[in-house]
Write a protein that holds these residues in place. Structure first.
Motif, PDB file in Angstrom:
ATOM      1  N   SER A  35       0.833  -1.207   0.000  1.00  0.00           N
ATOM      2  CA  SER A  35       0.000   0.000   0.000  1.00  0.00           C
ATOM      3  C   SER A  35       0.866   1.254   0.000  1.00  0.00           C
ATOM      4  N   GLY A  36       1.985   1.230   0.744  1.00  0.00           N
ATOM      5  CA  GLY A  36       2.877   2.381   0.774  1.00  0.00           C
ATOM      6  C   GLY A  36       3.516   2.639  -0.583  1.00  0.00           C
ATOM      7  N   ALA A  37       3.936   1.569  -1.243  1.00  0.00           N
ATOM      8  CA  ALA A  37       4.544   1.707  -2.567  1.00  0.00           C
ATOM      9  C   ALA A  37       3.556   2.287  -3.564  1.00  0.00           C
ATOM     10  N   MET A  38       2.297   1.869  -3.481  1.00  0.00           N
ATOM     11  CA  MET A  38       1.296   2.378  -4.413  1.00  0.00           C
ATOM     12  C   MET A  38       0.932   3.830  -4.110  1.00  0.00           C
ATOM     13  N   ARG A  39       0.885   4.196  -2.838  1.00  0.00           N
ATOM     14  CA  ARG A  39       0.654   5.608  -2.502  1.00  0.00           C
ATOM     15  C   ARG A  39       1.787   6.465  -3.046  1.00  0.00           C
ATOM     16  N   ALA A  40       3.002   5.975  -2.881  1.00  0.00           N
ATOM     17  CA  ALA A  40       4.159   6.716  -3.380  1.00  0.00           C
ATOM     18  C   ALA A  40       4.100   6.862  -4.894  1.00  0.00           C
ATOM     19  N   HIS A  44       3.606  10.374  -6.443  1.00  0.00           N
ATOM     20  CA  HIS A  44       5.035  10.658  -6.630  1.00  0.00           C
ATOM     21  C   HIS A  44       5.660  11.154  -5.308  1.00  0.00           C
ATOM     22  N   ASP A  45       5.432  10.367  -4.263  1.00  0.00           N
ATOM     23  CA  ASP A  45       5.924  10.683  -2.923  1.00  0.00           C
ATOM     24  C   ASP A  45       7.255   9.957  -2.709  1.00  0.00           C
ATOM     25  N   ASN A 106      10.577  -3.233  -4.861  1.00  0.00           N
ATOM     26  CA  ASN A 106      10.922  -2.963  -6.261  1.00  0.00           C
ATOM     27  C   ASN A 106      10.016  -1.892  -6.860  1.00  0.00           C
ATOM     28  N   ILE A 107       8.734  -1.932  -6.505  1.00  0.00           N
ATOM     29  CA  ILE A 107       7.805  -0.906  -6.980  1.00  0.00           C
ATOM     30  C   ILE A 107       8.225   0.463  -6.453  1.00  0.00           C
ATOM     31  N   ALA A 108       8.535   0.512  -5.156  1.00  0.00           N
ATOM     32  CA  ALA A 108       8.939   1.780  -4.545  1.00  0.00           C
ATOM     33  C   ALA A 108      10.211   2.334  -5.191  1.00  0.00           C
ATOM     34  N   LYS A 109      11.122   1.458  -5.541  1.00  0.00           N
ATOM     35  CA  LYS A 109      12.370   1.897  -6.160  1.00  0.00           C
ATOM     36  C   LYS A 109      12.145   2.538  -7.528  1.00  0.00           C
ATOM     37  N   ARG A 110      11.053   2.184  -8.185  1.00  0.00           N
ATOM     38  CA  ARG A 110      10.783   2.730  -9.518  1.00  0.00           C
ATOM     39  C   ARG A 110      10.103   4.092  -9.478  1.00  0.00           C
ATOM     40  N   VAL A 111       9.610   4.494  -8.316  1.00  0.00           N
ATOM     41  CA  VAL A 111       8.886   5.760  -8.209  1.00  0.00           C
ATOM     42  C   VAL A 111       9.711   6.943  -8.714  1.00  0.00           C
ATOM     43  N   GLU A 121      -2.881   6.721 -18.312  1.00  0.00           N
ATOM     44  CA  GLU A 121      -4.166   6.204 -17.834  1.00  0.00           C
ATOM     45  C   GLU A 121      -4.024   4.956 -16.973  1.00  0.00           C
ATOM     46  N   ALA A 122      -3.080   4.077 -17.310  1.00  0.00           N
ATOM     47  CA  ALA A 122      -2.939   2.814 -16.579  1.00  0.00           C
ATOM     48  C   ALA A 122      -2.626   3.020 -15.099  1.00  0.00           C
ATOM     49  N   ILE A 123      -2.034   4.179 -14.759  1.00  0.00           N
ATOM     50  CA  ILE A 123      -1.712   4.426 -13.350  1.00  0.00           C
ATOM     51  C   ILE A 123      -2.976   4.368 -12.497  1.00  0.00           C
ATOM     52  N   SER A 124      -4.100   4.797 -13.047  1.00  0.00           N
ATOM     53  CA  SER A 124      -5.346   4.806 -12.273  1.00  0.00           C
ATOM     54  C   SER A 124      -5.869   3.393 -12.018  1.00  0.00           C
ATOM     55  N   ILE A 125      -5.449   2.422 -12.814  1.00  0.00           N
ATOM     56  CA  ILE A 125      -5.893   1.037 -12.642  1.00  0.00           C
ATOM     57  C   ILE A 125      -5.006   0.287 -11.651  1.00  0.00           C
ATOM     58  N   LEU A 126      -3.747   0.669 -11.568  1.00  0.00           N
ATOM     59  CA  LEU A 126      -2.789  -0.065 -10.739  1.00  0.00           C
ATOM     60  C   LEU A 126      -3.196  -0.167  -9.261  1.00  0.00           C
ATOM     61  N   PRO A 127      -3.727   0.896  -8.631  1.00  0.00           N
ATOM     62  CA  PRO A 127      -4.113   0.744  -7.220  1.00  0.00           C
ATOM     63  C   PRO A 127      -5.164  -0.338  -6.991  1.00  0.00           C
TER      64      PRO A 127
END
Length: 232
Positions: A35-40, A44-45, A106-111, A121-127
């Motif tokens: 959840s933290g990685a997706m919020r970031a 873009h946190d 790994n997700i967080a590292k890509r932020v 648009e796909a960013i809105s589907i990822l959460p």
């Protein structure tokens, strides 16, 4: 039952409770990492992203604790049948949950690489995909704690939902890259994010297989896994 035998049984029961507690804590931290990685990602946190990466060390440390305790239990208590299956399952599940934490990291590292520019648009589907995968992790670890093999089977059946999310996002991003070549780098990072989430769902089904085996002493049949089976 002699006093020494009674003491041994109580000690073993306490160690099993401790193993379950460690697995539960690992799972909770892995869910928080997802959840933290997706919020970031969505906001873009960079600070939250860095914290997710740093906190992964705690999940690694918990896995080490599970390893040591499981080996100690097997060596000192020589558990048999159901008890042995539960200890071995805890040992294997800890390794899988550690990998789930790695995917979140790994997700967080890509932020920082994805940037905060034009939104795709796909960013809105990822959460939503992340919530589906994280829910699988939560429920399968609840199933382990309760030795509920039926709940484990249900988790396997939900893996199709995560796969459908991935396929939809993959098609959307590939089309977007073809139409907007200047976004290829950003979209490629998002593809990796989606793949990490898809792998989290796969790992939840792997845990479900272990829960099933620990509870029933038999391996999950293909029909119970679902038409796609469980991937390693």
């Amino acid at each position: 039952m002699s006093r020494s035998t009674e003491h041994t049984v109580k000690a073993f029961d306490g160690e099993i409770v401790e193993l379950r507690g460690l697995i539960s804590e690992m799972g909770g931290r892995a869910e928080e990492a997802i959840s933290g990685a997706m919020r970031a990602l969505t906001s873009h946190d960079l600070e939250t992203a860095a914290r997710v990466v740093q906190d992964d060390k705690r999940i690694d440390a918990l896995e080490d604790q599970v390893d040591r305790l499981a080996v100690q239990v097997i060596a000192l208590r020589a558990p048999m049948a159901d008890d042995l299956r539960e200890v071995v399952a805890a040992l294997k599940i800890a390794g899988v949950v550690e990998r789930i934490g790695d995917y979140a990291k790994n997700i967080a590292k890509r932020v920082p690489e994805i940037g905060s520019g034009r939104q795709i648009e796909a960013i809105s589907i990822l959460p939503a995909m992340a919530r589906a995968a994280s829910s699988m992790v939560h429920d399968v670890l609840d199933a382990f704690a309760a030795r509920d093999w039926e709940a484990a089977v249900e988790v396997c059946e939900r893996d199709r939902e995560v796969d459908d999310f991935y396929n939809s996002i993959f098609r959307t991003l590939v089309t977007f890259m073809m139409e907007n070549p200047q976004t290829i780098s950003q979209a490629a990072h998002l593809l990796f994010v989606a793949k990490n989430l898809e792998r989290i769902g796969d790992h939840a089904t792997n845990v479900a297989e272990m829960v099933y085996f620990a509870a029933r002493g038999t391996y999950m049949a293909e029909r119970e896994r679902g038409p796609d089976g469980v991937r390693s």
